[in-house]
Every structure is written in C-alpha cells, then in structure tokens.
Motif scaffolding. Sequence first.
Motif, PDB file in Angstrom:
ATOM      1  N   PRO A 123      42.388  39.902  35.001  1.00  0.00           N
ATOM      2  CA  PRO A 123      40.976  40.249  35.220  1.00  0.00           C
ATOM      3  C   PRO A 123      40.687  40.580  36.680  1.00  0.00           C
ATOM      4  O   PRO A 123      41.329  40.074  37.598  1.00  0.00           O
ATOM      5  CB  PRO A 123      40.239  38.975  34.800  1.00  0.00           C
ATOM      6  CG  PRO A 123      41.230  37.881  35.038  1.00  0.00           C
ATOM      7  CD  PRO A 123      42.570  38.471  34.702  1.00  0.00           C
ATOM      8  N   GLY A 124      39.687  41.434  36.876  1.00  0.00           N
ATOM      9  CA  GLY A 124      39.257  41.768  38.232  1.00  0.00           C
ATOM     10  C   GLY A 124      38.061  40.910  38.617  1.00  0.00           C
ATOM     11  O   GLY A 124      36.948  41.131  38.130  1.00  0.00           O
ATOM     12  N   ILE A 125      38.311  39.918  39.462  1.00  0.00           N
ATOM     13  CA  ILE A 125      37.241  39.027  39.905  1.00  0.00           C
ATOM     14  C   ILE A 125      36.542  39.685  41.087  1.00  0.00           C
ATOM     15  O   ILE A 125      37.088  39.752  42.197  1.00  0.00           O
ATOM     16  CB  ILE A 125      37.778  37.646  40.312  1.00  0.00           C
ATOM     17  CG1 ILE A 125      38.685  37.080  39.216  1.00  0.00           C
ATOM     18  CG2 ILE A 125      36.617  36.711  40.625  1.00  0.00           C
ATOM     19  CD1 ILE A 125      37.992  36.849  37.895  1.00  0.00           C
ATOM     20  N   ALA A 126      35.346  40.193  40.848  1.00  0.00           N
ATOM     21  CA  ALA A 126      34.622  40.889  41.909  1.00  0.00           C
ATOM     22  C   ALA A 126      33.970  39.913  42.874  1.00  0.00           C
ATOM     23  O   ALA A 126      34.000  40.111  44.103  1.00  0.00           O
ATOM     24  CB  ALA A 126      33.559  41.797  41.300  1.00  0.00           C
ATOM     25  N   LEU A 127      33.374  38.854  42.353  1.00  0.00           N
ATOM     26  CA  LEU A 127      32.632  37.900  43.176  1.00  0.00           C
ATOM     27  C   LEU A 127      32.883  36.481  42.682  1.00  0.00           C
ATOM     28  O   LEU A 127      33.082  36.245  41.479  1.00  0.00           O
ATOM     29  CB  LEU A 127      31.122  38.199  43.114  1.00  0.00           C
ATOM     30  CG  LEU A 127      30.671  39.583  43.606  1.00  0.00           C
ATOM     31  CD1 LEU A 127      29.235  39.850  43.170  1.00  0.00           C
ATOM     32  CD2 LEU A 127      30.793  39.668  45.124  1.00  0.00           C
ATOM     33  N   GLU A 128      32.853  35.540  43.608  1.00  0.00           N
ATOM     34  CA  GLU A 128      32.997  34.128  43.273  1.00  0.00           C
ATOM     35  C   GLU A 128      31.858  33.344  43.904  1.00  0.00           C
ATOM     36  O   GLU A 128      31.412  33.658  45.014  1.00  0.00           O
ATOM     37  CB  GLU A 128      34.318  33.552  43.777  1.00  0.00           C
ATOM     38  CG  GLU A 128      35.548  34.042  43.039  1.00  0.00           C
ATOM     39  CD  GLU A 128      36.809  33.327  43.523  1.00  0.00           C
ATOM     40  OE1 GLU A 128      36.721  32.594  44.545  1.00  0.00           O
ATOM     41  OE2 GLU A 128      37.871  33.492  42.895  1.00  0.00           O
ATOM     42  N   ALA A 129      31.383  32.326  43.207  1.00  0.00           N
ATOM     43  CA  ALA A 129      30.373  31.409  43.743  1.00  0.00           C
ATOM     44  C   ALA A 129      30.611  30.043  43.123  1.00  0.00           C
ATOM     45  O   ALA A 129      30.978  29.936  41.952  1.00  0.00           O
ATOM     46  CB  ALA A 129      28.967  31.901  43.440  1.00  0.00           C
TER      47      ALA A 129
END
Length: 292
Positions: A215-221
Amino acid sequence: MELRQLEYFVAVAEERNFTRAAERVHISQSGVSAQVRQLERELGAELFDRSARVATLTVAGKAALEHARAALSAADAVRRSVDEVTGLLRGHVSVGMVVGCTVLPLFEALAAFHGAHPGVELSLTEDNSDRLVEAVRGGALDLALVGTAAPPEGVGSVTVVSEPLVAAVAPGHPLAGRGRVLLREVCAHPLVCMPAGTGLRTVFDRACADQGLRPGIALEASAAGAVADLAARGLGVAILSESMVAGHADRLTAVALRDVEDPALLALVWRDGVPAVPALLRRMRQAFGVAG
C-alpha cells in the motif's frame, strides 16, 4: 502456644532432626529443643520419640502436624492480606495508554480507583502500543491500555474492545458509494494511517502482507481524530476501526473491508507482583464491561 513453637515443631517433623531444623529456622539447636519441649508441656503429650538418632513423630505428633501446618498457613494468609492492603494505602501504579486514543472507560476506572484508594499515587503515560507492551514487560509500567493485533505474550492481558477495520472516505470519493470493498481496491488509493507500532496499523500491515499488497501510505498521524480529519479533507482513504469513524459520520463514510477478517483489538496488559494492580484491574474490567 506460640506460632514460633508450631514453626519449630513442623521443621523438626519435616527434617526429622533437631539440628537440621535449627539450621532451617536460623536459631540454635538448644533453642528449637526448648521451644518444642514447651509446646509438649502445654499440650500434655510428647510429640517426638527421641530414643533414636532420627526424630520420629509420636501418635500425638502425627495428629498435631496437619493442624500446625494449617495454623502457619493461615498466619501467612493474614500477613499477605495485610501487605496487600498496606500496598493499596500507600503504593504507586504507573499506567500507560495508547497515544491519541481517548477512551473514557479508562478514565472512569482511574477516577473510581483513586476515589477508593486516594493514598495510591497514579501516573499516566502515552506511547505507541509496541513500546507500552515492552514497558510493561520490563517493569517500567504496571498496566497499560494498548491496541494490538493479538494478545501480547509475556504479560497478563484481557481484550476489552474488538472491532473490524474499515476504510473511511470523504463524500464524493469513488469508494463512498460502495458498501463493501476488497483490500486491493482500497490500496489503489493514497492512504492515511496511524503509524507503525500501533494496533490498527499492525492489523492492516499483516492483512496487506498476506495478500502480497504494497500500500501507498500518503500520510500518517498518531491520533485517530487527525487521521479522520485528513481523510475528510480528501487527502486519502483512512484506515480506522468502526467506532473511530462513528464520531465523524457527518464528514466520512465507513466502507467495510470484505477480505480483512482479523479485528483490531484494544487490550489491557499488566505485570504481576504489584499490590495495587488487581484492584485497578477490577475497576478497568467494570468500566469496559468485561467479565472476570
């Protein structure tokens, strides 16, 4: 009759020798003999046959042995009970909680425990789940609420929440009109996730690995609310649990993942040997509605 007399009597009976019994209870052999003699005088019967080199129980001694052991066991139980209460009166409990996860039952349990045991000092630390579990294993924390894919090993644990993962998307997103989707369909879009080391991310990463997906993880929080907010602004598909999306129903649509069976777990983990932990754990179970 004194407890020490019963202790010496049991020691001689088990060692079958006054000298070895004296070494076991850490007093002189003459002291053991004197106390056993005093016990015999009080009972009005000899407890040992001293005619041979081995101390052998008499009929009266055999009758007394079981009751002497029971009396010593009861005395130990009294000491343990008092020690536990003393620990609850002036102890300390260090608690951990997964970062970015506001779980009201946890706070309710801490408040109830503090009200019942105001002398116990409480501390609360936030971190990601992997580090919290390691802190409990290593003794830096006594109890923690963690997100996990499976009950952690090496610590006590109880699952308090079990929920499936969902994809959360903003209105107008191509997946918004779909009730159920495959994981590979979700992974075709930019994703917004919690960071590695959190329970949700672990479940998601394992599901992807099982299907050979990258998967392409664009953003993390680290906070569920932040993940939801980013997705609501159209920056990606959020991977969250059902309850995390429920609070954002006005801005997000939850889409079920058809081929992800493993749920995300919220679990209490603890280490044994801390006097106040059982009492706090009982409050936690009550607050989360978990039997036991």
